[in-house]
Design a protein around this motif. Structure first.
Motif, PDB file in Angstrom:
ATOM      1  N   MET A   1      41.473  40.606  29.325  1.00  0.00           N
ATOM      2  CA  MET A   1      41.891  41.176  30.605  1.00  0.00           C
ATOM      3  C   MET A   1      43.090  40.415  31.147  1.00  0.00           C
ATOM      4  N   LEU A   2      44.070  41.126  31.668  1.00  0.00           N
ATOM      5  CA  LEU A   2      45.258  40.498  32.228  1.00  0.00           C
ATOM      6  C   LEU A   2      44.905  39.770  33.522  1.00  0.00           C
ATOM      7  N   ASP A   3      45.527  38.620  33.716  1.00  0.00           N
ATOM      8  CA  ASP A   3      45.334  37.847  34.934  1.00  0.00           C
ATOM      9  C   ASP A   3      46.003  38.584  36.098  1.00  0.00           C
ATOM     10  N   PRO A   4      45.248  38.979  37.139  1.00  0.00           N
ATOM     11  CA  PRO A   4      45.846  39.744  38.236  1.00  0.00           C
ATOM     12  C   PRO A   4      46.845  38.947  39.067  1.00  0.00           C
ATOM     13  N   ALA A   5      46.879  37.615  38.885  1.00  0.00           N
ATOM     14  CA  ALA A   5      47.841  36.799  39.618  1.00  0.00           C
ATOM     15  C   ALA A   5      49.192  36.714  38.914  1.00  0.00           C
ATOM     16  N   VAL A   6      49.271  37.210  37.684  1.00  0.00           N
ATOM     17  CA  VAL A   6      50.515  37.138  36.909  1.00  0.00           C
ATOM     18  C   VAL A   6      51.362  38.381  37.186  1.00  0.00           C
ATOM     19  N   PRO A   7      52.641  38.249  37.514  1.00  0.00           N
ATOM     20  CA  PRO A   7      53.501  39.417  37.761  1.00  0.00           C
ATOM     21  C   PRO A   7      53.799  40.172  36.471  1.00  0.00           C
ATOM     22  N   LEU A 102      42.486  47.136  39.465  1.00  0.00           N
ATOM     23  CA  LEU A 102      41.225  46.951  40.179  1.00  0.00           C
ATOM     24  C   LEU A 102      41.080  45.536  40.711  1.00  0.00           C
ATOM     25  N   ALA A 103      41.496  44.569  39.909  1.00  0.00           N
ATOM     26  CA  ALA A 103      41.391  43.173  40.317  1.00  0.00           C
ATOM     27  C   ALA A 103      42.358  42.826  41.443  1.00  0.00           C
ATOM     28  N   ARG A 104      43.318  43.713  41.710  1.00  0.00           N
ATOM     29  CA  ARG A 104      44.251  43.529  42.812  1.00  0.00           C
ATOM     30  C   ARG A 104      43.921  44.431  44.002  1.00  0.00           C
ATOM     31  N   GLY A 105      42.802  45.170  43.912  1.00  0.00           N
ATOM     32  CA  GLY A 105      42.361  45.977  45.037  1.00  0.00           C
ATOM     33  C   GLY A 105      42.712  47.447  44.974  1.00  0.00           C
ATOM     34  N   GLU A 157      42.456  47.182  49.554  1.00  0.00           N
ATOM     35  CA  GLU A 157      41.306  46.408  50.025  1.00  0.00           C
ATOM     36  C   GLU A 157      40.706  45.657  48.854  1.00  0.00           C
ATOM     37  N   LEU A 158      40.517  44.353  49.033  1.00  0.00           N
ATOM     38  CA  LEU A 158      39.995  43.518  47.958  1.00  0.00           C
ATOM     39  C   LEU A 158      38.938  42.572  48.527  1.00  0.00           C
ATOM     40  N   ARG A 237      31.106  57.028  43.947  1.00  0.00           N
ATOM     41  CA  ARG A 237      30.261  57.590  42.895  1.00  0.00           C
ATOM     42  C   ARG A 237      30.384  56.801  41.607  1.00  0.00           C
ATOM     43  N   SER A 238      31.486  56.007  41.490  1.00  0.00           N
ATOM     44  CA  SER A 238      31.675  55.254  40.247  1.00  0.00           C
ATOM     45  C   SER A 238      30.722  54.078  40.149  1.00  0.00           C
ATOM     46  N   GLY A 239      30.107  53.697  41.288  1.00  0.00           N
ATOM     47  CA  GLY A 239      29.233  52.554  41.295  1.00  0.00           C
ATOM     48  C   GLY A 239      29.942  51.247  41.521  1.00  0.00           C
ATOM     49  N   LEU A 240      31.274  51.293  41.709  1.00  0.00           N
ATOM     50  CA  LEU A 240      32.051  50.086  41.944  1.00  0.00           C
ATOM     51  C   LEU A 240      32.039  49.748  43.426  1.00  0.00           C
ATOM     52  N   PRO A 241      31.941  48.470  43.796  1.00  0.00           N
ATOM     53  CA  PRO A 241      32.135  48.094  45.189  1.00  0.00           C
ATOM     54  C   PRO A 241      33.566  48.355  45.580  1.00  0.00           C
ATOM     55  N   SER A 242      33.826  48.484  46.866  1.00  0.00           N
ATOM     56  CA  SER A 242      35.150  48.909  47.323  1.00  0.00           C
ATOM     57  C   SER A 242      36.240  47.933  46.918  1.00  0.00           C
ATOM     58  N   GLY A 243      35.925  46.673  46.669  1.00  0.00           N
ATOM     59  CA  GLY A 243      36.962  45.723  46.300  1.00  0.00           C
ATOM     60  C   GLY A 243      36.971  45.374  44.838  1.00  0.00           C
ATOM     61  N   SER A 244      36.238  46.119  43.994  1.00  0.00           N
ATOM     62  CA  SER A 244      36.169  45.734  42.587  1.00  0.00           C
ATOM     63  C   SER A 244      37.321  46.311  41.813  1.00  0.00           C
TER      64      SER A 244
END
Length: 244
Positions: A1-7, A102-105, A157-158, A237-244
């Motif tokens: 998985m790509l690091d969400p902090a990397v541009p 997703l990891a960035r909201g 939102e994250l 409906r996806s089962g994901l929390p709003s910030g996932s």
């Protein structure tokens, strides 16, 4: 998985980017968290783009993407002119890009975007999880010499926090641009709330066969998301929390 902090950088994507006034302004406003102000006309924006080859990215690979959202007041890009936006839907063909977003909201879900060119006509389509939901057609001219460059600002939102990012962009728009039609195809899909009014009113837009942009390395936290924010039905409906 790509690091969400990397541009990450994307160059020369084929891009249709425009906005319209919605058929149901109240439904559009309901998608914006309390504390953010939607545009007085509840203006909706959409960007459909295709990255044809992995050589055009710094690590995403080839993919397609559509995002939609609501134009905001008081959240401008650094130029003080270009308004910011709240992402309501974010649809990509790439699992790698989807997990990064997703990891960035971003409210990212699987889907596919197509852009077909035939003469001076561009036809676009977006499927979400296998369901055709959006179709557009635009008439364009040759690629011009006037550049579109600057920054866009998007909010997401994250983990219960409202976050903001500034995205640099450089594009070469076509000399002529006329949206001929925008169709939302599935009344039962949550994205249908963003459909345009009839007759169609376009606020702004462009088509570019070469549009480049970057995902910045950081996110600016603006505060907690107000409890009244409603997670879009499809994400719930996806089962994901709003910030996932």
């Amino acid at each position: 998985m790509l690091d969400p902090a990397v541009p990450h950088l994307v160059v020369n994507s084929r891009t249709l980017y425009f906005s319209w006034l919605p058929a149901d302004p109240d439904a559009v406003a309901a998608l914006v968290p309390a504390g953010l102000r939607p545009h007085p006309d509840r203006e909706v924006f959409m960007n459909q783009y295709v990255v044809d080859d992995e050589s055009q990215t710094s690590g995403f690979g080839s993919y397609s993407l559509t995002y939609l959202g609501v134009t905001l007041v008081g959240m401008d890009a650094p130029d003080g002119i270009t308004p910011g936006g709240w992402w309501t839907h974010y649809v990509t063909s790439s699992e790698r890009v989807r997990n990064y977003a997703l990891a960035r909201g971003a409210p990212a879900v699987p889907g596919r975007t197509t852009i077909t060119e035939q003469g001076d006509t561009i036809a676009t389509g977006t499927d979400i999880e296998g369901v055709p939901v959006i179709r557009a057609q635009v008439r364009v001219g040759d690629t011009g010499h006037t550049m579109h460059n600057g920054h866009h600002r998007y909010l997401t939102e994250l983990h219960g926090q409202l976050v903001s990012s500034i995205y640099p962009v450089v594009a070469e728009p076509s000399t002529a641009f006329e949206i001929e039609s925008v169709e939302f195809l599935d009344p039962d899909h949550p994205v249908y709330a963003l459909r345009p009014e009839n007759p169609l009113t376009i606020a702004w837009g462009y088509y570019s066969p070469r549009s480049s942009f970057a995902y910045p390395g950081g996110l600016t936290v603006l505060g907690e998301v107000a409890p009244s924010y409603q997670v879009p039905d499809r994400r719930a409906r996806s089962g994901l929390p709003s910030g996932s």
